[in-house]
Design a protein around this motif. Structure first.
Motif, PDB file in Angstrom:
ATOM      1  N   GLN A  90       4.248  13.835   5.658  1.00 56.57           N
ATOM      2  CA  GLN A  90       2.967  14.422   5.231  1.00 56.57           C
ATOM      3  C   GLN A  90       3.219  15.684   4.433  1.00 56.57           C
ATOM      4  O   GLN A  90       3.383  16.669   5.188  1.00 56.57           O
ATOM      5  N   VAL A  91       3.535  15.801   3.261  1.00 57.71           N
ATOM      6  CA  VAL A  91       3.966  16.967   2.413  1.00 57.71           C
ATOM      7  C   VAL A  91       2.840  18.132   2.574  1.00 57.71           C
ATOM      8  O   VAL A  91       2.976  19.126   2.893  1.00 57.71           O
ATOM      9  N   ILE A  92       1.487  17.627   2.190  1.00 59.15           N
ATOM     10  CA  ILE A  92       0.241  18.499   2.237  1.00 59.15           C
ATOM     11  C   ILE A  92      -0.714  17.433   2.748  1.00 59.15           C
ATOM     12  O   ILE A  92      -0.740  16.406   2.867  1.00 59.15           O
ATOM     13  N   PRO A  93      -1.889  18.036   3.333  1.00 57.92           N
ATOM     14  CA  PRO A  93      -2.788  17.188   3.973  1.00 57.92           C
ATOM     15  C   PRO A  93      -3.357  15.905   2.763  1.00 57.92           C
ATOM     16  O   PRO A  93      -3.549  15.068   3.700  1.00 57.92           O
ATOM     17  N   GLN A  94      -3.289  16.091   1.855  1.00 55.77           N
ATOM     18  CA  GLN A  94      -3.802  14.942   0.880  1.00 55.77           C
ATOM     19  C   GLN A  94      -2.539  14.076   0.538  1.00 55.77           C
ATOM     20  O   GLN A  94      -2.878  13.240  -0.114  1.00 55.77           O
ATOM     21  N   LEU A  95      -1.280  14.342   0.692  1.00 52.51           N
ATOM     22  CA  LEU A  95      -0.077  13.755   0.050  1.00 52.51           C
ATOM     23  C   LEU A  95       0.936  13.445   0.987  1.00 52.51           C
ATOM     24  O   LEU A  95       1.273  14.332   1.668  1.00 52.51           O
ATOM     25  N   SER A  96       1.366  12.202   0.805  1.00 49.85           N
ATOM     26  CA  SER A  96       2.594  11.853   1.943  1.00 49.85           C
ATOM     27  C   SER A  96       3.362  10.951   0.920  1.00 49.85           C
ATOM     28  O   SER A  96       3.303  10.191   0.265  1.00 49.85           O
TER      29      SER A  96
ATOM     30  N   ASN B 100       3.586  -0.188   1.376  1.00 49.72           N
ATOM     31  CA  ASN B 100       3.621   1.240   0.988  1.00 49.72           C
ATOM     32  C   ASN B 100       4.115   2.322   2.201  1.00 49.72           C
ATOM     33  O   ASN B 100       3.248   2.617   2.837  1.00 49.72           O
ATOM     34  N   PRO B 101       5.377   2.383   2.154  1.00 51.09           N
ATOM     35  CA  PRO B 101       5.846   3.308   3.198  1.00 51.09           C
ATOM     36  C   PRO B 101       5.235   4.727   3.242  1.00 51.09           C
ATOM     37  O   PRO B 101       5.400   5.683   4.328  1.00 51.09           O
ATOM     38  N   GLY B 102       4.711   5.211   2.265  1.00 42.92           N
ATOM     39  CA  GLY B 102       3.978   6.427   2.184  1.00 42.92           C
ATOM     40  C   GLY B 102       2.690   6.414   2.697  1.00 42.92           C
ATOM     41  O   GLY B 102       2.339   7.717   2.838  1.00 42.92           O
ATOM     42  N   GLY B 103       2.325   5.504   3.194  1.00 45.81           N
ATOM     43  CA  GLY B 103       0.938   5.480   4.031  1.00 45.81           C
ATOM     44  C   GLY B 103       1.247   5.400   5.691  1.00 45.81           C
ATOM     45  O   GLY B 103       0.328   5.477   6.254  1.00 45.81           O
ATOM     46  N   LEU B 104       2.503   5.345   6.063  1.00 47.38           N
ATOM     47  CA  LEU B 104       2.868   5.292   7.276  1.00 47.38           C
ATOM     48  C   LEU B 104       2.106   6.540   8.240  1.00 47.38           C
ATOM     49  O   LEU B 104       1.859   6.545   9.331  1.00 47.38           O
TER      50      LEU B 104
ATOM     51  N   GLY C  36      -5.699 -10.657   4.428  1.00 48.84           N
ATOM     52  CA  GLY C  36      -7.288 -11.130   4.561  1.00 48.84           C
ATOM     53  C   GLY C  36      -8.087 -10.201   3.349  1.00 48.84           C
ATOM     54  O   GLY C  36      -9.096 -10.627   2.950  1.00 48.84           O
ATOM     55  N   MET C  37      -7.473  -9.395   2.854  1.00 47.31           N
ATOM     56  CA  MET C  37      -8.104  -8.356   1.848  1.00 47.31           C
ATOM     57  C   MET C  37      -7.288  -8.763   0.267  1.00 47.31           C
ATOM     58  O   MET C  37      -7.180  -8.183  -0.387  1.00 47.31           O
ATOM     59  N   GLY C  38      -6.649 -10.102   0.360  1.00 46.09           N
ATOM     60  CA  GLY C  38      -6.045 -10.359  -0.999  1.00 46.09           C
ATOM     61  C   GLY C  38      -4.676  -9.645  -1.207  1.00 46.09           C
ATOM     62  O   GLY C  38      -4.188 -10.001  -2.155  1.00 46.09           O
ATOM     63  N   GLY C  39      -4.153  -9.051  -0.083  1.00 47.01           N
ATOM     64  CA  GLY C  39      -3.039  -8.572  -0.388  1.00 47.01           C
ATOM     65  C   GLY C  39      -3.196  -7.055  -1.105  1.00 47.01           C
ATOM     66  O   GLY C  39      -2.045  -6.526  -1.773  1.00 47.01           O
ATOM     67  N   ALA C  40      -4.250  -6.547  -1.330  1.00 47.35           N
ATOM     68  CA  ALA C  40      -4.622  -5.228  -2.111  1.00 47.35           C
ATOM     69  C   ALA C  40      -4.469  -4.142  -1.141  1.00 47.35           C
ATOM     70  O   ALA C  40      -5.607  -3.729  -0.449  1.00 47.35           O
ATOM     71  N   PHE C  41      -3.330  -3.785  -0.753  1.00 47.13           N
ATOM     72  CA  PHE C  41      -3.215  -2.792   0.429  1.00 47.13           C
ATOM     73  C   PHE C  41      -2.077  -1.732  -0.038  1.00 47.13           C
ATOM     74  O   PHE C  41      -2.007  -0.830   1.136  1.00 47.13           O
ATOM     75  N   ILE C  42      -1.652  -1.406  -0.925  1.00 44.73           N
ATOM     76  CA  ILE C  42      -0.983  -0.348  -1.538  1.00 44.73           C
ATOM     77  C   ILE C  42      -1.542   0.904  -1.248  1.00 44.73           C
ATOM     78  O   ILE C  42      -0.995   1.967  -0.668  1.00 44.73           O
TER      79      ILE C  42
ATOM     80  N   GLY D 226       7.624   5.183  -1.511  1.00 47.16           N
ATOM     81  CA  GLY D 226       6.068   5.153  -1.628  1.00 47.16           C
ATOM     82  C   GLY D 226       5.474   6.585  -1.487  1.00 47.16           C
ATOM     83  O   GLY D 226       5.885   7.145  -1.058  1.00 47.16           O
ATOM     84  N   MET D 227       4.267   6.540  -2.052  1.00 51.62           N
ATOM     85  CA  MET D 227       3.308   7.700  -1.952  1.00 51.62           C
ATOM     86  C   MET D 227       1.962   7.390  -1.617  1.00 51.62           C
ATOM     87  O   MET D 227       1.790   6.306  -2.222  1.00 51.62           O
ATOM     88  N   LEU D 228       1.248   8.211  -1.035  1.00 49.39           N
ATOM     89  CA  LEU D 228      -0.045   8.124  -0.853  1.00 49.39           C
ATOM     90  C   LEU D 228      -0.766   9.282  -1.155  1.00 49.39           C
ATOM     91  O   LEU D 228      -0.579  10.466  -0.467  1.00 49.39           O
ATOM     92  N   TRP D 229      -1.835   9.300  -1.998  1.00 46.32           N
ATOM     93  CA  TRP D 229      -2.571  10.541  -2.577  1.00 46.32           C
ATOM     94  C   TRP D 229      -4.163  10.208  -2.088  1.00 46.32           C
ATOM     95  O   TRP D 229      -4.743   9.770  -2.788  1.00 46.32           O
TER      96      TRP D 229
END
Length: 443
Positions: free
Chosen positions: A180-186, A70-74, A52-58, A239-242
């Protein structure tokens, strides 16, 4: 009709099969391809919310479908989740063969519904770190197509009527882990298992040619080719999420290339009432496909607790997409050409989306509305074929009990597919309408 005359007509038809074989009629196109993908070539992930968001979900990746995006967001999941996604697709194709073969032009369509994704995710804590594991199924490639053509070329003494069908799909079972490596990074990964014994990982192609002599009442010559392919392999999504700050989030994903084993079975049959018996040729081979690497980066910006926008860039190295037969010959599954003669370029996706939430804290529900646009090119000889689209979505979340989402996606390409039939002035206009329905339960 006399026996002699009938035999002469049959010889004309039979000679036509050898003088004008099917591959020379259709060129380096789908009828000599080993794998033909009519759906989007670039499925990144699944889920009605993301679509629904155009696939902009990474850079969002905050529900159970994150394993596919993006498994880094799980690690953003704080409760166990069970998710199910279904989809319904209708694809219409207006096909044109130019001025030389107007009789072959026409409309073709395919409609189908199926389970697109399901998963179970369980978050936990260990060594003072938040972690999560997930098991998922994702249907990635739709391989269904149904075409019928009629060719009556002036220089040939017969007419061809082609009936082509391809059915099947490719899907993967995924085992995911995120920390979750640190609170801001996974960081996270999904190990994908593609195996026809576990999920649908096969496709079948059937070509049926009926060849008859022009202006003569004679029994036609029939040629049928049936091919079946079974697909198996293993790859990974990394994947990663920062969370750069409260408003801005960066996400990145890499899907590794891999070699897939293919079991290829074929049977060809030629029949006519003038033949003493049908000619049948059967074969079985072990071959392989090199699947290409793909990777993407995304940003999400939170304007308020109710509104955010996201944007993704995603690239797939389709020039590394190779089919290798049992004799070591390498061809492009995109065009059917030998790799040494093929000129297929990588594709670059761009996706932009937004979500606005109507929040009623007193009654305990959230109603989000979503929208997005995207550029989703398909690989082709020379330059990629241009496909554009948009999507709309709506949802309902109730007291951390369940989420229900629905999305509609429209995807269109004009004058695409020319390299499939290079010598027949072929092109097609494609319209795809897809509806996704997702349900997430929080037990």
């Amino acid at each position: 009709m006399s026996t002699k005359k009938s035999f002469i007509i049959y010889l004309i038809l039979l000679m036509g099969v050898f003088m004008y074989p099917t591959t020379s009629v259709f060129g380096n196109g789908v009828f000599v391809n080993l794998m033909e993908i009519p759906s989007s070539f670039n499925p990144v992930g699944s889920g009605a919310r993301a679509i629904g968001m155009g696939g902009a979900f990474i850079a969002v990746a905050d529900d159970a479908t994150a394993a596919s995006w993006n498994p880094g967001g799980l690690v953003q999941l704080t409760l166990p989740e069970f998710s199910l996604v279904t989809s319904y697709l209708h694809r219409g194709e207006e096909i044109d063969f130019g001025e030389d073969y107007p009789e072959a032009a026409g409309s073709h369509s395919v409609s189908e519904g199926d389970i697109n994704y399901f998963s179970a995710a369980y978050p936990f804590g260990l060594f003072n770190r938040n972690m999560i594991v997930s098991l998922s199924y994702q249907r990635l490639y739709d391989l269904n197509r149904d075409w019928k053509f009629a060719f009556s070329m002036p220089e040939r003494p017969f007419e061809d009527h082609w009936d082509y069908q391809q059915t099947g799909s490719l899907s993967a079972l995924g085992l995911s882990y995120c920390i979750q490596v640190i609170p801001q990074l996974s960081f996270g990964f999904t190990l994908n298992l593609w195996d026809d014994d576990l999920t649908d990982n096969h496709w079948e192609q059937k070509y049926h040619l009926t060849r008859s002599a022009k202006e003569i009442n004679a029994s036609p010559l029939a040629f049928t080719s049936e091919k079946a392919y079974s697909f198996s392999g293993i790859n990974a999504n990394l994947g990663m999420l920062w969370r750069i700050n409260y408003k801005l989030t960066l996400g990145a994903v890499l899907k590794t290339p891999f070699n897939a084993d293919v079991e290829h079975k074929s049977q060809e049959k030629q029949a006519s009432e003038y033949m003493p018996e049908d000619i049948v040729i059967s074969d079985s081979r072990d071959e392989e496909i090199e699947m290409p690497m793909s990777y993407g980066i995304g940003f999400a910006y939170k304007f308020s607790d109710s509104f955010f926008m996201s944007a993704d860039y995603y690239r797939t190295e389709w020039d590394d997409f190779i089919y290798r037969d049992n004799q070591g010959n390498e061809t492009s599954p995109i065009s059917g050409r030998a790799i040494s003669e093929s000129d297929v370029s990588p594709t670059n996706q761009i996706r932009i989306g937004a979500e606005y939430r109507f929040i009623n804290a007193e009654k305990g529900y959230v109603i989000p509305i979503r929208g997005g646009i995207f550029y989703d090119p398909a690989p082709a000889e020379g330059n990629p074929d241009d496909f554009y689209g948009f999507s709309l979505g709506l949802g309902l979340t109730r007291n951390d009990r369940f989420s229900l989402d629905i999305a509609y996606q429209y995807r269109r390409g004009n004058d695409v597919g020319e390299s499939m039939f290079e010598n027949l002035q072929f092109s097609q206009d494609v319209d795809e309408h897809t509806v996704y329905l997702s349900v997430i339960f929080y037990p």
